[in-house]
Design a protein around this motif. Structure first.
Motif, PDB file in Angstrom:
ATOM      1  N   SER A  11       0.966  -1.283   0.040  1.00  0.00           N
ATOM      2  CA  SER A  11      -0.043  -0.019   0.065  1.00  0.00           C
ATOM      3  C   SER A  11       0.863   1.183   0.010  1.00  0.00           C
ATOM      4  N   THR A  12       2.131   1.144   0.726  1.00  0.00           N
ATOM      5  CA  THR A  12       3.092   2.461   0.826  1.00  0.00           C
ATOM      6  C   THR A  12       3.722   2.494  -0.449  1.00  0.00           C
ATOM      7  N   LEU A  13       3.949   1.309  -1.253  1.00  0.00           N
ATOM      8  CA  LEU A  13       4.676   1.427  -2.694  1.00  0.00           C
ATOM      9  C   LEU A  13       3.421   1.829  -3.719  1.00  0.00           C
ATOM     10  N   ASP A  14       2.322   1.589  -3.446  1.00  0.00           N
ATOM     11  CA  ASP A  14       1.369   2.139  -4.288  1.00  0.00           C
ATOM     12  C   ASP A  14       1.178   3.584  -4.214  1.00  0.00           C
ATOM     13  N   ARG A  15       1.329   4.135  -3.008  1.00  0.00           N
ATOM     14  CA  ARG A  15       1.191   5.589  -2.839  1.00  0.00           C
ATOM     15  C   ARG A  15       2.424   6.222  -3.591  1.00  0.00           C
ATOM     16  N   ILE A  16       3.727   5.598  -3.368  1.00  0.00           N
ATOM     17  CA  ILE A  16       4.795   6.125  -4.134  1.00  0.00           C
ATOM     18  C   ILE A  16       4.543   6.163  -5.482  1.00  0.00           C
ATOM     19  N   ARG A  17       4.030   5.127  -6.218  1.00  0.00           N
ATOM     20  CA  ARG A  17       3.727   5.138  -7.256  1.00  0.00           C
ATOM     21  C   ARG A  17       2.858   6.450  -8.052  1.00  0.00           C
ATOM     22  N   ARG A  18       1.683   6.490  -7.305  1.00  0.00           N
ATOM     23  CA  ARG A  18       0.658   7.531  -7.405  1.00  0.00           C
ATOM     24  C   ARG A  18       1.429   8.939  -7.502  1.00  0.00           C
ATOM     25  N   PHE A  19       2.173   9.170  -6.388  1.00  0.00           N
ATOM     26  CA  PHE A  19       2.998  10.617  -6.379  1.00  0.00           C
ATOM     27  C   PHE A  19       4.002  10.705  -7.214  1.00  0.00           C
ATOM     28  N   ILE A  20       4.925   9.756  -7.368  1.00  0.00           N
ATOM     29  CA  ILE A  20       5.796   9.899  -8.423  1.00  0.00           C
ATOM     30  C   ILE A  20       5.557  10.286  -9.937  1.00  0.00           C
ATOM     31  N   GLY A  21       4.554   9.283 -10.364  1.00  0.00           N
ATOM     32  CA  GLY A  21       3.993   9.489 -11.812  1.00  0.00           C
ATOM     33  C   GLY A  21       5.099   8.820 -12.924  1.00  0.00           C
ATOM     34  N   THR A  29      11.419  -1.074  -8.645  1.00  0.00           N
ATOM     35  CA  THR A  29      12.618  -1.532  -8.030  1.00  0.00           C
ATOM     36  C   THR A  29      12.201  -1.934  -6.452  1.00  0.00           C
ATOM     37  N   LEU A  30      11.320  -1.158  -5.646  1.00  0.00           N
ATOM     38  CA  LEU A  30      10.975  -1.298  -4.460  1.00  0.00           C
ATOM     39  C   LEU A  30      10.095  -2.598  -4.507  1.00  0.00           C
ATOM     40  N   TRP A  31       9.163  -2.896  -5.301  1.00  0.00           N
ATOM     41  CA  TRP A  31       8.387  -3.843  -5.388  1.00  0.00           C
ATOM     42  C   TRP A  31       8.980  -5.100  -5.748  1.00  0.00           C
ATOM     43  N   PHE A  32       9.885  -5.012  -6.409  1.00  0.00           N
ATOM     44  CA  PHE A  32      11.014  -6.184  -6.786  1.00  0.00           C
ATOM     45  C   PHE A  32      11.462  -6.647  -5.670  1.00  0.00           C
ATOM     46  N   LEU A  33      12.317  -5.871  -5.010  1.00  0.00           N
ATOM     47  CA  LEU A  33      12.981  -6.080  -3.802  1.00  0.00           C
ATOM     48  C   LEU A  33      12.144  -6.705  -2.593  1.00  0.00           C
ATOM     49  N   SER A  34      11.040  -6.248  -2.568  1.00  0.00           N
ATOM     50  CA  SER A  34       9.833  -6.754  -1.589  1.00  0.00           C
ATOM     51  C   SER A  34       9.523  -8.120  -1.810  1.00  0.00           C
ATOM     52  N   GLY A  35       9.186  -8.338  -3.258  1.00  0.00           N
ATOM     53  CA  GLY A  35       8.840  -9.640  -3.660  1.00  0.00           C
ATOM     54  C   GLY A  35      10.147 -10.803  -3.478  1.00  0.00           C
ATOM     55  N   ILE A  36      11.588 -10.298  -3.528  1.00  0.00           N
ATOM     56  CA  ILE A  36      12.575 -11.093  -3.258  1.00  0.00           C
ATOM     57  C   ILE A  36      12.624 -11.437  -1.760  1.00  0.00           C
ATOM     58  N   ARG A  37      12.340 -10.442  -1.196  1.00  0.00           N
ATOM     59  CA  ARG A  37      12.412 -10.600   0.446  1.00  0.00           C
ATOM     60  C   ARG A  37      11.227 -11.784   0.602  1.00  0.00           C
ATOM     61  N   GLY A  72      14.906  -5.676   3.956  1.00  0.00           N
ATOM     62  CA  GLY A  72      13.812  -5.022   4.328  1.00  0.00           C
ATOM     63  C   GLY A  72      14.051  -3.636   4.819  1.00  0.00           C
ATOM     64  N   ALA A  73      15.222  -3.515   5.700  1.00  0.00           N
ATOM     65  CA  ALA A  73      15.361  -2.008   6.057  1.00  0.00           C
ATOM     66  C   ALA A  73      15.378  -1.157   4.945  1.00  0.00           C
ATOM     67  N   ALA A  78      13.650   3.693   2.006  1.00  0.00           N
ATOM     68  CA  ALA A  78      13.697   4.055   0.641  1.00  0.00           C
ATOM     69  C   ALA A  78      12.019   4.681   0.505  1.00  0.00           C
ATOM     70  N   ILE A  79      11.145   3.981   0.928  1.00  0.00           N
ATOM     71  CA  ILE A  79       9.809   4.275   0.965  1.00  0.00           C
ATOM     72  C   ILE A  79       9.708   5.744   1.598  1.00  0.00           C
ATOM     73  N   ALA A  80      10.233   5.745   3.018  1.00  0.00           N
ATOM     74  CA  ALA A  80       9.876   7.030   3.986  1.00  0.00           C
ATOM     75  C   ALA A  80      10.601   8.074   3.071  1.00  0.00           C
ATOM     76  N   ILE A  81      11.803   7.845   2.603  1.00  0.00           N
ATOM     77  CA  ILE A  81      12.577   8.947   1.899  1.00  0.00           C
ATOM     78  C   ILE A  81      11.749   9.437   0.587  1.00  0.00           C
ATOM     79  N   ALA A  82      11.605   8.438  -0.144  1.00  0.00           N
ATOM     80  CA  ALA A  82      10.702   8.766  -1.538  1.00  0.00           C
ATOM     81  C   ALA A  82       9.602   9.505  -1.512  1.00  0.00           C
ATOM     82  N   LEU A  83       8.589   9.333  -0.295  1.00  0.00           N
ATOM     83  CA  LEU A  83       7.442   9.800   0.125  1.00  0.00           C
ATOM     84  C   LEU A  83       7.781  11.230   0.572  1.00  0.00           C
ATOM     85  N   VAL A  84       8.454  11.385   1.272  1.00  0.00           N
ATOM     86  CA  VAL A  84       8.811  12.806   1.989  1.00  0.00           C
ATOM     87  C   VAL A  84       9.707  13.567   0.876  1.00  0.00           C
TER      88      VAL A  84
END
Length: 193
Positions: A11-21, A29-37, A72-73, A78-84
């Protein structure tokens, strides 16, 4: 716990996708890393049933634990930094009431993202420094609660952001709306005579 973690993270990655455009490579990339994890965690769960003791398990698969914890860390930070960063760049080009809303969103993102990031980094540090006493396992278990609390904070804050009328209040001095209050009273009294 894992499903809640995935729901929160996606859900947070989806927010990044909507914000970044247009810069779609960041959330992908973050979805891919989460999937690997996620795949790595499933692999470690299966491997746990094949190893007779937990010390042997940590020794054999410690490198994978470290890799998954760091991944994971990294994703949490990266999610927090990208959104801010994205909210801050949009802040420069908007009016004051919208700036106040963006400031609240930035503060809220830092609060929810920072807590999960700190706990994830604490898991990595404890795993690397104290493998033998399993304190890292306790913190890792608490990480699920932190994700669930952050997810609930996200859900609860939506209603607060939608119903917050204080951001849109405009204070206008009474003299601007009614320049001469005594004149309007005089016209009424003249009209009645």
């Amino acid at each position: 716990m894992l499903l809640l973690l995935l729901r929160y993270r996606y859900s947070t990655l989806d927010r990044i996708r909507r914000f970044i455009g247009r810069r779609i490579y960041i959330p992908v990339t973050l979805w891919f890393l989460s999937g690997i994890r996620m795949a790595g965690v499933y692999f470690l769960v299966i491997a746990a049933f094949m190893v007779p003791s937990e010390t042997e398990y940590v020794v054999d698969w410690g490198w994978m634990f470290t890799l998954l914890f760091i991944m994971g860390a990294f994703v949490d930070v990266a999610i927090a930094i990208a959104l801010v960063a994205n909210l801050y760049t949009h802040r420069k080009h908007v009016f004051s009431p919208t700036q106040k809303m963006l400031d609240r969103l930035i503060r809220w993102t830092v609060q929810t993202g920072l807590v999960t990031s700190i706990v994830a980094v604490a898991v990595v540090i404890c795993f690397q420094t104290m493998k033998s006493n399993l304190i890292w396992l306790t913190i890792y278990t608490c990480l699920g609660e932190v994700y669930s609390n952050s997810f609930m904070a996200i859900l609860n804050a939506r209603n607060g952001f939608q119903n917050d009328d204080t951001l849109y209040e405009v204070s206008v001095p009474a003299g601007i709306l009614f320049p001469d209050a005594s004149a309007s009273g005089d016209t009424e009294s003249k009209a009645t005579k």
